[in-house]
Design an enzyme around this catalytic site. Structure first.
Site, PDB file in Angstrom:
ATOM      1  N   GLU A  66      64.836  50.533  61.883  1.00 57.13           N
ATOM      2  CA  GLU A  66      65.860  50.161  60.909  1.00 57.13           C
ATOM      3  C   GLU A  66      66.957  49.474  61.716  1.00 57.13           C
ATOM      4  O   GLU A  66      67.451  50.059  62.677  1.00 57.13           O
ATOM      5  CB  GLU A  66      66.478  51.410  60.267  1.00 57.13           C
ATOM      6  CG  GLU A  66      65.512  52.285  59.513  1.00 57.13           C
ATOM      7  CD  GLU A  66      66.195  53.561  59.022  1.00 57.13           C
ATOM      8  OE1 GLU A  66      65.697  54.661  59.341  1.00 57.13           O
ATOM      9  OE2 GLU A  66      67.233  53.447  58.337  1.00 57.13           O
ATOM     10  N   ARG A 292      58.786  63.635  68.809  1.00 53.46           N
ATOM     11  CA  ARG A 292      59.890  62.794  69.294  1.00 53.46           C
ATOM     12  C   ARG A 292      60.097  63.024  70.770  1.00 53.46           C
ATOM     13  O   ARG A 292      59.815  64.096  71.287  1.00 53.46           O
ATOM     14  CB  ARG A 292      61.205  63.225  68.629  1.00 53.46           C
ATOM     15  CG  ARG A 292      61.374  62.886  67.211  1.00 53.46           C
ATOM     16  CD  ARG A 292      62.720  63.438  66.745  1.00 53.46           C
ATOM     17  NE  ARG A 292      63.819  62.580  67.152  1.00 53.46           N
ATOM     18  CZ  ARG A 292      64.189  61.490  66.476  1.00 53.46           C
ATOM     19  NH1 ARG A 292      63.564  61.152  65.378  1.00 53.46           N
ATOM     20  NH2 ARG A 292      65.198  60.757  66.888  1.00 53.46           N
ATOM     21  N   LYS A 302      70.722  57.199  66.849  1.00 51.14           N
ATOM     22  CA  LYS A 302      71.547  55.990  66.711  1.00 51.14           C
ATOM     23  C   LYS A 302      72.898  56.309  66.087  1.00 51.14           C
ATOM     24  O   LYS A 302      73.917  55.762  66.496  1.00 51.14           O
ATOM     25  CB  LYS A 302      70.818  54.985  65.806  1.00 51.14           C
ATOM     26  CG  LYS A 302      69.867  54.087  66.539  1.00 51.14           C
ATOM     27  CD  LYS A 302      69.258  53.091  65.586  1.00 51.14           C
ATOM     28  CE  LYS A 302      68.180  53.742  64.764  1.00 51.14           C
ATOM     29  NZ  LYS A 302      67.483  52.879  63.843  1.00 51.14           N
TER      30      LYS A 302
HETATM   31  P1  ATP Z   1      67.611  57.537  64.899  1.00 47.81           P
HETATM   32  O1  ATP Z   1      67.495  58.960  64.449  1.00 47.81           O
HETATM   33  O2  ATP Z   1      68.079  57.371  66.279  1.00 47.81           O
HETATM   34  O3  ATP Z   1      68.349  56.666  63.926  1.00 47.81           O
HETATM   35  P2  ATP Z   1      65.282  56.641  63.707  1.00 47.81           P
HETATM   36  O4  ATP Z   1      64.015  57.373  63.713  1.00 47.81           O
HETATM   37  O5  ATP Z   1      66.008  56.686  62.420  1.00 47.81           O
HETATM   38  O6  ATP Z   1      66.117  57.055  64.932  1.00 47.81           O
HETATM   39  P3  ATP Z   1      64.183  54.066  63.471  1.00 47.81           P
HETATM   40  O7  ATP Z   1      64.846  52.762  63.683  1.00 47.81           O
HETATM   41  O8  ATP Z   1      63.769  54.427  62.106  1.00 47.81           O
HETATM   42  O9  ATP Z   1      65.153  55.149  64.067  1.00 47.81           O
HETATM   43  O10 ATP Z   1      62.980  54.221  64.496  1.00 47.81           O
HETATM   44  C1  ATP Z   1      61.945  53.316  64.685  1.00 47.81           C
HETATM   45  C2  ATP Z   1      60.757  54.065  65.193  1.00 47.81           C
HETATM   46  O11 ATP Z   1      61.090  54.743  66.399  1.00 47.81           O
HETATM   47  C3  ATP Z   1      60.286  55.095  64.199  1.00 47.81           C
HETATM   48  O12 ATP Z   1      58.877  54.996  64.086  1.00 47.81           O
HETATM   49  C4  ATP Z   1      60.683  56.394  64.805  1.00 47.81           C
HETATM   50  O13 ATP Z   1      59.790  57.414  64.455  1.00 47.81           O
HETATM   51  C5  ATP Z   1      60.663  56.097  66.304  1.00 47.81           C
HETATM   52  N1  ATP Z   1      61.584  56.963  67.027  1.00 47.81           N
HETATM   53  C6  ATP Z   1      62.896  57.152  66.812  1.00 47.81           C
HETATM   54  N2  ATP Z   1      63.403  58.080  67.639  1.00 47.81           N
HETATM   55  C7  ATP Z   1      62.388  58.492  68.423  1.00 47.81           C
HETATM   56  C8  ATP Z   1      62.265  59.455  69.484  1.00 47.81           C
HETATM   57  N3  ATP Z   1      63.295  60.177  69.901  1.00 47.81           N
HETATM   58  N4  ATP Z   1      61.052  59.609  70.057  1.00 47.81           N
HETATM   59  C9  ATP Z   1      60.012  58.880  69.658  1.00 47.81           C
HETATM   60  N5  ATP Z   1      60.050  57.971  68.675  1.00 47.81           N
HETATM   61  C10 ATP Z   1      61.220  57.770  68.051  1.00 47.81           C
HETATM   62 MG    MG Z   2      64.713  56.221  60.708  1.00 47.71          MG
END
Ligand code: ATP
Ligand code: MG
Length: 584
Positions: A66, A292, A302
């Site tokens: 995102e 994760r 983020k």
């Molecule tokens: P955040 O919680 O930091 O906003 P998010 O999961 O909302 O992270 P996205 O932009 O949706 O952020 O993430 C893109 C991809 O990265 C998704 O498939 C998500 O599952 C993966 N991802 C995010 N954080 C992690 C993590 N700590 N370890 C592994 N994969 C991750």
């Molecule tokens: Mg997300």
């Protein structure tokens, strides 16, 4: 032992009692490998089977950020996995922005995400994609769901919807709008898009089961009203699909075969599959969840990293103390070090916290095998070499193993050594310079400290040393000199501002307690005025070095100064040389 060490040893001993407490990198590394570089984890097993059974001829994965912030270390794991398996199995990986929340997203985030993925060494298939490019199709499919009797417009207030959803123990309550006619639903849904309703006054919901044991299946919201400009679609839309609706269908549109996501999406999988089935696809994508990445002392959210930027705790998303890819790049971490780290952490369904020492170990390994050596004195103390007859030009290899050429090392009667390498009251085992003692200047001669000069306050400001001219490249006659210290010739030295970073948080779990802001390390940045050997005058921004005995450093920037002055050199310490992690 610093205060954090005791906490750390508690975690480590917990890890020994309970191996699940920390992810064990060795487990994944010891598995068989697809090729000699990559361990075969459960996801790679599934893909291997799917190709062997002919379920798929070619795999397609995607990395779906995102664009609401900069990517961080957690995303590196997801990137390495999605792009990594695509490479290993001769498939493709898309980069898709899941941009369903326009108020939190912007073009700067989009640009930097692309820059980060490229810097990590990966290439997405075709152009970058956007969920927003599918908004019309997603809208048409919402109409199809309404026509099938699988979706309805709910006019309950948001609080009612929430209340009527029930919880783990109590089933939900059907909305009074649940059984509205198809025509009413179609009219209302179109009115939602036409701007007839205020935000919050209507939503489109899937019609599944308000008593479902999985709360996500209790008629989840598919569309909400948002009168907001979108960075890709402008003011075309008054309604935006929810992530849970847009994501599976975007996967299906792109022909994704394996949709790899983190464990928190496991409960969303029934909805993912439900939507794919209701719209109908020949080859449905399969969602597979993995754990994760969590790393000690490191914040991987983020939203929280954004707070650090907005509240001015750091100097931006690319502050070298940040665990963002932009921050780690500026800090001097290498893409191959980060990829190696992800490989060693492996992929599993087991939650855990990875030793930050493993990350640092991987970065050091990568730098050890690439960074040219040089000498720099971070805390300079003047030394006069009283018996050096004339200035000399010594030289030495830039790297002990790699053929990176040699560098000139000038030596004159005035040099700098580090304050820490001299002691009037040496602790036991101190092998460096003491009054009347001898030490070797690295790549040069053995010197003896004959005189210590102090200022009015008693602080040491200069040493006067004699040189044994018969010790260049050989041991002195009849005595052993154990210590070796680095130094820089004062007459030709380059001045530089060096930034020394410590951890941004002083808790293993930065989120421990009420507010992660309380766990910030107040001493995460220290700035010193250093002296560098002359050869570093040629260094360019982005070049990495090992400063002998000090650590790994990167030239952050060379900024112009007033006319006539030499440009100001700013250098970041990547890591020091002390490894806390021992690979098994
Ligand atoms: P955040 O919680 O930091 O906003 P998010 O999961 O909302 O992270 P996205 O932009 O949706 O952020 O993430 C893109 C991809 O990265 C998704 O498939 C998500 O599952 C993966 N991802 C995010 N954080 C992690 C993590 N700590 N370890 C592994 N994969 C991750
Ligand atoms: Mg997300």
């Amino acid at each position: 032992m610093n205060p954090n060490e005791s906490e750390r040893s508690v975690t480590l001993s917990l890890a020994l009692q309970n191996p699940q407490h920390i992810q064990q990198p060795a487990e994944a590394v010891s598995n068989a490998a697809v090729n000699d570089a990559v361990p075969l984890d459960f996801i790679r097993h599934i893909i291997t089977d799917d190709l062997a059974t002919g379920k798929h001829q070619k795999i397609i994965t995607r990395f779906p950020p995102e664009p609401n912030g900069y990517l961080h270390l957690g995303h590196v794991k997801s990137i390495c996995l999605n792009f990594g398996v695509a490479d290993e199995f001769a498939g493709l990986c898309n980069l898709r922005f899941d941009d369903t929340n326009p108020t939190a997203e912007n073009q700067d985030y989009i640009d930097n995400i692309q820059k980060d993925v490229t810097w990590l060494g990966f290439k997405w298939s075709g152009e970058a994609r956007y969920a927003s490019h599918y908004f019309q199709t997603l809208f048409d499919w919402a109409i199809k769901l309404i026509q099938q009797g699988d979706a309805y417009v709910d006019l309950q207030r948001p609080e009612e919807i929430k209340l009527n959803r029930g919880n783990f123990y109590t089933p939900g309550v059907d909305s009074p709008y649940r059984d509205a006619s198809m025509d009413d639903n179609l009219t209302r849904f179109k009115q939602m898009q036409q701007g007839h309703f205020a935000p919050g006054a209507a939503v489109l919901r899937a019609k599944i089961d308000m008593a479902h044991s999985n709360v996500h299946m209790r008629d989840p919201v598919l569309y909400r009203i948002l009168h907001a400009e979108h960075h890709q679609t402008g003011d075309t839309w008054n309604i935006y699909p929810m992530y849970d609706y847009a994501h599976p269908l975007s996967d299906a549109i792109e022909g994704i075969t394996h949709s790899l996501c983190t464990l928190e999406f496991e409960d969303h999988r029934p909805l993912y599959d439900w939507l794919i089935e209701k719209i109908g696809f020949d080859l449905p994508p399969r969602q597979i969840e993995f754990s994760r990445l969590n790393v000690e002392y490191t914040l991987t959210s983020k939203r929280k990293l954004k707070r650090l930027v907005e509240e001015g705790v750091v100097q931006g998303w690319d502050d070298p103390r940040m665990p963002t890819i932009a921050g780690m790049r500026r800090r001097g971490f290498t893409p191959d070090g980060l990829r190696d780290f992800c490989k060693r952490v492996g992929v599993s369904k087991q939650d855990g916290v990875v030793d930050v020492g493993l990350l640092e170990f991987c970065i050091r390994q990568s730098l050890e095998n690439s960074a040219p050596r040089a000498m720099a004195v971070l805390n300079p103390l003047k030394v006069t070499l009283t018996t050096l007859p004339a200035s000399q030009r010594l030289s030495h290899a830039r790297h002990p193993q790699l053929d990176l050429g040699v560098r000139d090392i000038p030596l004159s009667h005035l040099i700098y050594i580090d304050h820490a390498d001299f002691s009037e009251n040496p602790p036991k085992g101190f092998k460096r310079l003491v009054p009347g003692g001898e030490v070797r200047l690295r790549h040069a001669y053995v010197v003896r400290c004959d005189e210590v000069i102090k200022d009015a306050n008693g602080a040491v400001i200069e040493l006067r040393c004699s040189v044994d001219l018969d010790t260049l490249g050989k041991n002195p006659e009849g005595r052993k000199v154990k210590g070796v210290i680095h130094w820089v010739d004062a007459n030709t030295a380059i001045s530089a501002e060096v930034r020394l970073f410590e951890r941004l948080f002083n808790k293993i779990d930065p989120e421990q307690g009420d507010d992660f802001m309380q766990n910030l390390n107040p001493d995460s940045l220290k700035i010193v005025q250093a002296k560098l050997e002359q050869s570093l005058g040629q260094a360019q921004a982005g070049e990495r070095f090992q400063f002998e005995r000090e650590g790994y450093f990167i030239v952050d920037e060379i900024s112009p100064t007033a006319a006539g002055d030499s440009p100001k050199l700013i250098i970041n310490r990547i890591l020091d040389l002390k490894d806390s992690f021992k690979p098994v």
